[in-house]
Design a protein around this motif. Structure first.
Motif, PDB file in Angstrom:
ATOM      1  N   HIS A  34       0.858  -1.186   0.000  1.00 12.68           N
ATOM      2  CA  HIS A  34       0.000   0.000   0.000  1.00 12.68           C
ATOM      3  C   HIS A  34       0.895   1.238   0.000  1.00 12.68           C
ATOM      4  CE1 HIS A  34       1.102   0.075   4.196  1.00 12.68           C
ATOM      5  NE2 HIS A  34       0.541  -1.119   4.399  1.00 12.68           N
ATOM      6  N   HIS A  37       4.086   1.309   2.196  1.00 12.80           N
ATOM      7  CA  HIS A  37       5.256   0.656   1.590  1.00 12.80           C
ATOM      8  C   HIS A  37       5.824   1.531   0.468  1.00 12.80           C
ATOM      9  CE1 HIS A  37       2.750  -2.925   2.923  1.00 12.80           C
ATOM     10  NE2 HIS A  37       3.884  -3.179   3.542  1.00 12.80           N
ATOM     11  N   PHE A 150      12.793   1.202   6.844  1.00  9.66           N
ATOM     12  CA  PHE A 150      11.746   0.595   7.670  1.00  9.66           C
ATOM     13  C   PHE A 150      10.771   1.677   8.112  1.00  9.66           C
ATOM     14  CE2 PHE A 150      15.375  -2.200   7.982  1.00  9.66           C
ATOM     15  CZ  PHE A 150      14.820  -3.471   7.990  1.00  9.66           C
ATOM     16  N   GLY A 151       9.497   1.298   8.311  1.00 10.67           N
ATOM     17  CA  GLY A 151       8.463   2.253   8.697  1.00 10.67           C
ATOM     18  C   GLY A 151       8.421   2.457  10.207  1.00 10.67           C
ATOM     19  N   ASP A 154       5.941   0.382  12.565  1.00  8.76           N
ATOM     20  CA  ASP A 154       6.389  -0.738  13.398  1.00  8.76           C
ATOM     21  C   ASP A 154       7.574  -0.249  14.230  1.00  8.76           C
ATOM     22  OD1 ASP A 154       4.924  -3.360  12.167  1.00  8.76           O
ATOM     23  OD2 ASP A 154       5.317  -1.875  10.634  1.00  8.76           O
TER      24      ASP A 154
HETATM   25  P1  AMP Z   1       4.987  -5.176   6.369  1.00 11.36           P
HETATM   26  O1  AMP Z   1       4.764  -5.546   4.939  1.00 11.36           O
HETATM   27  O2  AMP Z   1       3.735  -4.892   7.126  1.00 11.36           O
HETATM   28  O3  AMP Z   1       5.939  -6.112   7.074  1.00 11.36           O
HETATM   29  O4  AMP Z   1       5.735  -3.783   6.336  1.00 11.36           O
HETATM   30  C1  AMP Z   1       6.922  -3.601   5.604  1.00 11.36           C
HETATM   31  C2  AMP Z   1       7.518  -2.261   5.947  1.00 11.36           C
HETATM   32  O5  AMP Z   1       6.584  -1.231   5.622  1.00 11.36           O
HETATM   33  C3  AMP Z   1       7.830  -2.110   7.444  1.00 11.36           C
HETATM   34  O6  AMP Z   1       9.055  -1.422   7.605  1.00 11.36           O
HETATM   35  C4  AMP Z   1       6.670  -1.301   7.936  1.00 11.36           C
HETATM   36  O7  AMP Z   1       6.971  -0.525   9.082  1.00 11.36           O
HETATM   37  C5  AMP Z   1       6.398  -0.397   6.745  1.00 11.36           C
HETATM   38  N1  AMP Z   1       5.028   0.107   6.799  1.00 11.36           N
HETATM   39  C6  AMP Z   1       3.890  -0.627   6.884  1.00 11.36           C
HETATM   40  N2  AMP Z   1       2.815   0.184   6.976  1.00 11.36           N
HETATM   41  C7  AMP Z   1       3.289   1.449   6.958  1.00 11.36           C
HETATM   42  C8  AMP Z   1       2.680   2.746   7.040  1.00 11.36           C
HETATM   43  N3  AMP Z   1       1.363   2.902   7.160  1.00 11.36           N
HETATM   44  N4  AMP Z   1       3.483   3.824   6.986  1.00 11.36           N
HETATM   45  C9  AMP Z   1       4.835   3.690   6.878  1.00 11.36           C
HETATM   46  N5  AMP Z   1       5.469   2.508   6.804  1.00 11.36           N
HETATM   47  C10 AMP Z   1       4.711   1.398   6.838  1.00 11.36           C
END
Ligand code: AMP
Length: 285
Positions: A34, A37, A150-151, A154
């Protein structure tokens, strides 16, 4: 965009880029991408010559009874988004490619042994951060990026990765990126797709609590306990919400704090129906 499914493919391509003097950025994800990412990809694009995204639902970070099997997947859509945002390569390995013992088994883990992974999400997800550190270490070894993105969504994961990189002397710069939200405030998450229409409306109690907490801090509130109490009360007003935790912790160590001093992370996990959502904000005092 190159679609790589094997470790060898990634290594060969990265070797080529590095021998041409190019820098490489890595954005690890579990897919179902989304705009959150996408913002990581954009930041990587702006900071590195070549951008690698990984799409891998990592079995070792899911506990018994968690949503490993039902985790949403749509690789075609992910590729379209990555391509649109200028990723140069997507690494999309099978479970067996990442864990050669088969079935997501491994004899070797990377685990932080202090209290960092036991706080916040670690209380209900005791093996989660061991799985995250293990898979991120593997991705670092495979991609050998100069920078990884990284976001802040998290936040505990980000703090733990920074610590792991320091402790294991990975020469990789970790870049934290701000939380991307839906227009109404809800933090974007692949798990938002689990929510019914009624739950989607109820889920706004998380971001409302974040904004309430930020307002109180802006008004001069110095007590983290008072801010947490106010946030808890506001979430409890939503009948579909069940609080896992709302906590204020040191932004680096994740140890609980009671007042705003230095960098403080105010973080929460809340069940909306059976979906567990997280949100947070940082206070710099
Ligand atoms: P995930 O696919 O949920 O493991 O997330 C992959 C990366 O995207 C991680 O570093 C998350 O922190 C980051 N991320 C997920 N959602 C968001 C968001 N709403 N805003 C910023 N970063 C995000």
């Amino acid at each position: 965009m190159i679609v790589a499914t094997t470790v060898e493919q990634v290594r060969a391509q990265v070797r080529e880029w590095k021998s041409a003097g190019l820098t490489v950025g890595l954005v690890p994800t579990m897919g179902y991408l989304h705009e959150g990412h996408a913002s990581l990809i954009d930041t990587a694009r702006a900071n590195c010559d070549r951008v690698v995204a990984s799409v891998f639902v990592n079995p070792t970070q899911f506990g018994e009874g968690e949503d490993l099997d039902s985790y949403p997947r749509d690789f075609e859509h992910d590729c379209a988004l990555l391509e649109e945002h200028g990723a140069d390569m997507v690494f999309h390995p099978s479970v067996d490619e990442m864990y050669p013992d088969g079935g997501g088994q491994t004899a070797t883990f990377v685990e932080i042994l202090n209290d960092m992974p036991k706080q916040l999400c670690g209380k209900t997800r005791p093996i989660h951060f061991r799985g995250v550190c293990t898979v991120v270490s593997k991705l670092f070894n495979i991609v050998t990026p100069d920078k990884a993105f990284f976001g802040q969504k998290d936040a505990q994961q980000l703090a733990i990765i920074r610590r792991m990189v320091r402790d294991l002397s990975y020469g990789i710069q970790i870049v934290g990126c701000p939380i991307v939200r839906e227009e109404d405030g809800l933090a974007k998450s692949s798990r938002n797709t689990y929510l019914s229409a009624e739950e989607r409306a109820a889920a706004l109690c998380l971001s409302r609590a974040v904004f309430l907490g930020q307002d109180l801090v802006a008004q001069g509130e110095k007590s983290a306990d008072a801010v947490v109490d106010a946030m808890v009360a506001s979430i409890q007003a939503e009948p579909l919400a069940r609080i896992d935790y709302v906590s204020a912790v040191d932004g680096v160590t994740m140890e609980p704090v009671h007042t705003f001093d230095g960098t403080v992370l105010v973080a929460m996990a809340v069940y909306i129906g059976s979906t567990r959502l997280i949100d947070n904000f940082i206070v710099e005092a």
